[in-house]
Design an enzyme around this catalytic site. Structure first.
Site, mmCIF file in Angstrom:
data_model
loop_
_atom_site.group_PDB
_atom_site.id
_atom_site.type_symbol
_atom_site.label_atom_id
_atom_site.label_comp_id
_atom_site.label_asym_id
_atom_site.label_seq_id
_atom_site.Cartn_x
_atom_site.Cartn_y
_atom_site.Cartn_z
ATOM 1 N N ASP A 176 25.403 -50.353 -36.350
ATOM 2 C CA ASP A 176 24.816 -51.691 -36.407
ATOM 3 C C ASP A 176 24.517 -52.222 -35.011
ATOM 4 O O ASP A 176 24.790 -51.582 -34.010
ATOM 5 C CB ASP A 176 25.717 -52.654 -37.195
ATOM 6 C CG ASP A 176 27.101 -52.814 -36.584
ATOM 7 O OD1 ASP A 176 27.195 -52.973 -35.354
ATOM 8 O OD2 ASP A 176 28.091 -52.791 -37.337
ATOM 9 N N LYS A 224 21.761 -55.682 -38.996
ATOM 10 C CA LYS A 224 21.469 -56.923 -39.706
ATOM 11 C C LYS A 224 21.141 -57.984 -38.661
ATOM 12 O O LYS A 224 22.037 -58.496 -37.988
ATOM 13 C CB LYS A 224 22.674 -57.373 -40.532
ATOM 14 C CG LYS A 224 23.107 -56.399 -41.618
ATOM 15 C CD LYS A 224 24.337 -56.920 -42.347
ATOM 16 C CE LYS A 224 24.817 -55.936 -43.401
ATOM 17 N NZ LYS A 224 26.018 -56.411 -44.112
ATOM 18 N N MET A 238 30.601 -65.736 -34.972
ATOM 19 C CA MET A 238 29.390 -65.981 -35.775
ATOM 20 C C MET A 238 29.142 -67.473 -35.984
ATOM 21 O O MET A 238 28.694 -67.900 -37.055
ATOM 22 C CB MET A 238 29.496 -65.271 -37.135
ATOM 23 C CG MET A 238 29.739 -63.785 -37.035
ATOM 24 S SD MET A 238 29.882 -62.961 -38.648
ATOM 25 C CE MET A 238 31.428 -63.663 -39.241
#
Length: 340
Positions: A119, A141, A256
């Site tokens: 990722d 992503k 995040m």
């Protein structure tokens, strides 16, 4: 690549996932990278969106660059004969971004893999350890953008393992710290695929540490709390009690949370946390592009907007942020000394 590439312009004429391994190494060496390709893998697109490299889709004047790399994808050797009796999935915590922070066990797994699913936050440079015939699959992503769904990732893990391959899921940070690693283990278990989990260095501790900020300090704070800021306070999917969080007396680490940082700060202040509480944002931790901004809970949102800092970033809230600048400088000078 042993050349001194600091500040030198490098043109890469390949947008594939294997090319991202070389591009990551170039960025690590502080080269100024331009990728010229009609399409690129999601990881390279993410780096372009974050301003780490320039991506152009039209031909460029190659004479303007110090170095030109035409095809950087490694040649693929013939696959070994299919003599495996069963496949296997290994979840590898890839750490916060520096390949030097991947564990010894993680490196061994990458070297043995037939297929690697990686990722955007894993250190792509570390994939140079992979066998020449290993298949690298980009499952990046991009927040609110191009993305491989978790269902697709689960299906790829199971598909390749059932074909008798050793599959490595190379995940930034630690697989079980907001990494959805246990979802992948569960999907494999339901499909009868055996799994192994190799822990990784979590960015919740590493990012502050590389910025010279300890999450605990004797006589000042006796604990730290790590939360996801993926959804804002008051959202139906949020399970965080911000009022209780404001009273913990611990260092708060938000992962995040850049998109919702204003709402998080407001909720903490409304719950009684001093608006002048020191606050820091560490962006692109453990990479050559690491940036650190120090502020207060009241001013951090305005300060990051002015500085142009965006995700991926870790936010640290607490008095540890204000610890001595001399110690911070001493740690910062040692924070990029890893090599592979």
């Amino acid at each position: 690549m042993q050349l001194n590439l600091t500040g030198r312009s490098v043109l890469v004429l390949d947008g594939s996932a294997p090319a991202a391994v070389t591009v990551s190494a170039l960025l690590h060496k502080r080269a100024l990278v331009t990728v010229a390709a009609p399409a690129v893998c999601a990881a390279l697109e993410d780096l372009a969106l974050r301003g780490r490299l320039t991506w152009v889709t039209t031909p460029v004047d190659e004479s303007r660059f110090d170095v030109v790399l035409r095809t950087v994808a490694p040649s693929k050797a013939a696959a070994p004969a299919a003599v495996r009796t069963a496949g296997h999935v290994t979840l590898v915590g890839a750490g916060p971004g520096d390949p030097g922070l991947v564990t010894v066990a993680g490196r061994a797994a990458v070297k043995q893999a037939d297929v690697i699913l990686t990722d955007r936050l894993a250190p792509w440079e570390a994939l140079k350890w992979a066998r020449p015939d290993a298949e690298i699959i980009d499952v990046t992503k991009i927040p609110y953008g191009r993305s491989t769904s978790q269902e697709q990732i689960n299906a790829l893990l199971v598909e390749h393992a059932r074909a008798g391959r050793h599959v490595v899921r190379f995940k930034g940070g630690d697989p079980y710290v907001f990494g959805r690693g246990f979802e992948e283990v569960t999907a494999c278990a339901e499909a009868g695929v055996p799994t192994t989990v190799i822990p990784g260095v979590t960015s919740s501790i590493a990012a502050p540490e590389l910025a010279g900020i300890p999450v605990t300090h004797r006589g000042l704070v006796q604990g730290f709390t790590v939360i996801s800021g993926h959804v804002p306070p008051g959202h139906p999917d949020s399970s965080i009690d911000y009022a209780a969080l404001a009273r913990t007396g611990t260092t708060l680490v938000v992962l995040m949370g850049m998109r919702n940082l204003a709402a998080i700060a407001d909720a903490l202040v409304a719950a009684g946390l001093d608006r002048n509480t020191p606050c820091a944002v560490v962006a692109d931790a453990a990479s050559a592009g690491q940036r650190v901004l120090r502020s207060t809970l009241a001013d951090v949102v305005a300060d990051i907007a002015e500085a142009g800092i965006g995700a991926p970033a870790v936010t640290v809230i607490g008095h540890v942020v204000a610890l001595g600048p001399a110690a911070v400088q001493a740690v910062a000078t040692a924070s990029r000394c890893f090599d592979t």
